[in-house]
Scaffold this active site. Sequence first.
Site, short mmCIF file in Angstrom:
data_model
loop_
_atom_site.label_atom_id
_atom_site.label_comp_id
_atom_site.label_asym_id
_atom_site.label_seq_id
_atom_site.Cartn_x
_atom_site.Cartn_y
_atom_site.Cartn_z
N GLU A 22 0.84 -1.20 0.00
CA GLU A 22 0.00 0.00 0.00
C GLU A 22 0.87 1.25 0.00
O GLU A 22 1.86 1.32 0.75
CB GLU A 22 -0.91 -0.03 1.23
CG GLU A 22 -2.22 0.68 1.00
CD GLU A 22 -3.09 0.00 -0.06
OE1 GLU A 22 -3.04 0.44 -1.23
OE2 GLU A 22 -3.80 -0.97 0.27
N ASP A 62 2.98 2.09 -4.98
CA ASP A 62 2.94 2.12 -6.45
C ASP A 62 3.71 3.32 -7.00
O ASP A 62 4.43 3.20 -7.98
CB ASP A 62 1.49 2.09 -6.98
CG ASP A 62 0.60 3.18 -6.41
OD1 ASP A 62 0.97 3.80 -5.39
OD2 ASP A 62 -0.48 3.42 -6.99
N LEU A 76 -13.01 0.19 -4.04
CA LEU A 76 -12.93 -1.09 -4.75
C LEU A 76 -12.82 -0.87 -6.25
O LEU A 76 -12.94 -1.79 -7.04
CB LEU A 76 -14.15 -1.97 -4.41
CG LEU A 76 -14.30 -2.27 -2.92
CD1 LEU A 76 -15.49 -3.19 -2.68
CD2 LEU A 76 -13.02 -2.90 -2.37
N SER A 77 -12.60 0.37 -6.62
CA SER A 77 -12.31 0.72 -8.00
C SER A 77 -13.45 0.48 -8.97
O SER A 77 -13.30 -0.16 -10.00
CB SER A 77 -11.07 -0.03 -8.47
OG SER A 77 -10.20 0.91 -8.99
N ASP A 108 -5.32 -0.22 -10.36
CA ASP A 108 -6.75 -0.50 -10.44
C ASP A 108 -7.12 -1.09 -11.80
O ASP A 108 -7.79 -2.12 -11.89
CB ASP A 108 -7.57 0.79 -10.23
CG ASP A 108 -7.26 1.44 -8.90
OD1 ASP A 108 -6.49 0.86 -8.11
OD2 ASP A 108 -7.80 2.54 -8.65
N TYR A 162 -2.55 12.95 0.34
CA TYR A 162 -1.91 12.03 -0.61
C TYR A 162 -0.70 12.72 -1.27
O TYR A 162 0.39 12.16 -1.33
CB TYR A 162 -2.95 11.62 -1.66
CG TYR A 162 -2.46 10.74 -2.78
CD1 TYR A 162 -2.35 9.36 -2.61
CD2 TYR A 162 -2.13 11.28 -4.02
CE1 TYR A 162 -1.92 8.55 -3.65
CE2 TYR A 162 -1.70 10.48 -5.06
CZ TYR A 162 -1.60 9.11 -4.88
OH TYR A 162 -1.17 8.32 -5.91
P1 ADP Z 1 -13.90 4.06 -6.85
O1 ADP Z 1 -12.98 3.92 -5.70
O2 ADP Z 1 -15.15 3.26 -6.68
O3 ADP Z 1 -13.22 3.81 -8.15
P2 ADP Z 1 -14.03 6.71 -7.92
O4 ADP Z 1 -14.39 8.01 -7.30
O5 ADP Z 1 -12.67 6.54 -8.49
O6 ADP Z 1 -14.37 5.60 -6.85
O7 ADP Z 1 -15.05 6.41 -9.12
C1 ADP Z 1 -16.44 6.51 -8.93
C2 ADP Z 1 -17.05 7.10 -10.18
O8 ADP Z 1 -16.99 6.13 -11.27
C3 ADP Z 1 -18.52 7.39 -10.02
O9 ADP Z 1 -18.74 8.68 -9.43
C4 ADP Z 1 -19.03 7.33 -11.47
O10 ADP Z 1 -18.71 8.51 -12.15
C5 ADP Z 1 -18.19 6.19 -12.04
N1 ADP Z 1 -18.94 4.95 -11.85
C6 ADP Z 1 -18.63 3.96 -10.99
N2 ADP Z 1 -19.58 2.99 -11.00
C7 ADP Z 1 -20.52 3.39 -11.87
C8 ADP Z 1 -21.76 2.84 -12.31
N3 ADP Z 1 -22.23 1.70 -11.81
N4 ADP Z 1 -22.48 3.53 -13.23
C9 ADP Z 1 -22.02 4.69 -13.72
N5 ADP Z 1 -20.86 5.26 -13.34
C10 ADP Z 1 -20.12 4.63 -12.43
MG MG Z 2 -11.47 4.87 -8.81
#
Ligand code: ADP
Ligand code: MG
Length: 391
Positions: free
Chosen positions: A34, A37, A131-132, A178, A227
């Site tokens: 962690e 990267d 969880l990306s 990711d 960060y």
């Molecule tokens: P994470 O850690 O889950 O990757 P992020 O902030 O990097 O969080 O990404 C989340 C963004 O990705 C959401 O705000 C949306 O814009 C897009 N996204 C994720 N899942 C979906 C989904 N099921 N439908 C549409 N957009 C999504």
């Molecule tokens: Mg993300």
Amino acid sequence: MNLIDRITAIYQKTFGYVPAHIIRAPGRVNLLGEHVDYNDGFVLPAAIDRATYVAFSPTDAPHSMLVAVDFDQQATFSSDSIPTKVQADSLPLPEWGLYPAGVMWALMEEGLPVLSMNAVFASEVPRGSGLSSSASVEMAFLLAWQTLGGWTLPPMQRALLGQKAENRYVGVNCGIMDQFASACGVEDRLLLLDCRSLAWKTVPLPEHVAIVIADTTVRRKLTSGEYNKRRAACEEAVRLLQQDLPHIQALRDVSVEEFNRLAGKLPAEIERRARHVVEEIERAKQAEALLEAGDVRNFGRLMNECHVSLRDLYEVSCLELDVMVDIAQSLEGCYGARLTGAGFGGCTVNLVARDCADAFARRLADDFHSRTGLQPPIYITFPSNGAELIK
Ligand code: ADP
Ligand code: MG
């Protein structure tokens, strides 16, 4: 109704015919390595068995039309509207639309043909919990356009283009892990990635363990500032250590022995940050042999050590993460528990004997609730394959 049936039904209702294809692209969790990267270190993620699904077909229309079921919204864009981030009607793209549009932009930059599509998508990956979900959306659409385009890119190349889309089109400063995990995942295996060379291999996760992810539900703001400060501290450590070790390019090049010898020359805070990185890279290296030997107990110990290091040296934990880890480590069947992702909230990752996993998840949720008043979603997951065409 499962998610595939659901998006198929919505597709049929929206467009009046059955989708030609369906793609699945998973989220990911990092088990060890962690905050290394960006120090050219080693990470050990797995793709998880929760994914984004896209149902799609090619269309003769000049623009693509996407339906995001989870937002109950649609968006349209074409190669003409991509540079200005607007839709066919000139309204701005919704935030979620930037991810697929960014993928289209990155493919166009490569000079690859990107055909218009009609698509409906939805996800089991929770958004914004580390969880990306974003990489799973990118890898799903990358594979969708590959399926229509008649060209083939190796999974790592797709991951790099997804990262480029997120860095340069969406504007989020993420590393390669990711997209790599979502593109390259292998069932029942963890992925050991060298973030410098991008060489990678898989290591086995014994069958009798489950990966349990617990979401504190806490989301701290200001994390990008913190960060950036951690990154700056690592760069400063390299600069100072270069006085004695002129050959080093990154903390990856410093052994634990060298670090112990020279640590006294660093300011206290820089020393703590760099020590986490140097020791964490060493832990990730040790993990390979332990997992090859099926030694989950000692691998779990490394995860516990990682948490202490992130808490005390890198200082990216928070009260709720510490409480969650503390409870987990006291429960039956838990080999290791630590915060995962950037920190300051988000999820913990736990390695748990498979036949204890249900009871573990219940106890963890109950005890966490009684100590914090928060209701944590908990996911029992297994390493899964990376993005794939399933129809
Ligand atoms: P994470 O850690 O889950 O990757 P992020 O902030 O990097 O969080 O990404 C989340 C963004 O990705 C959401 O705000 C949306 O814009 C897009 N996204 C994720 N899942 C979906 C989904 N099921 N439908 C549409 N957009 C999504
Ligand atoms: Mg993300």
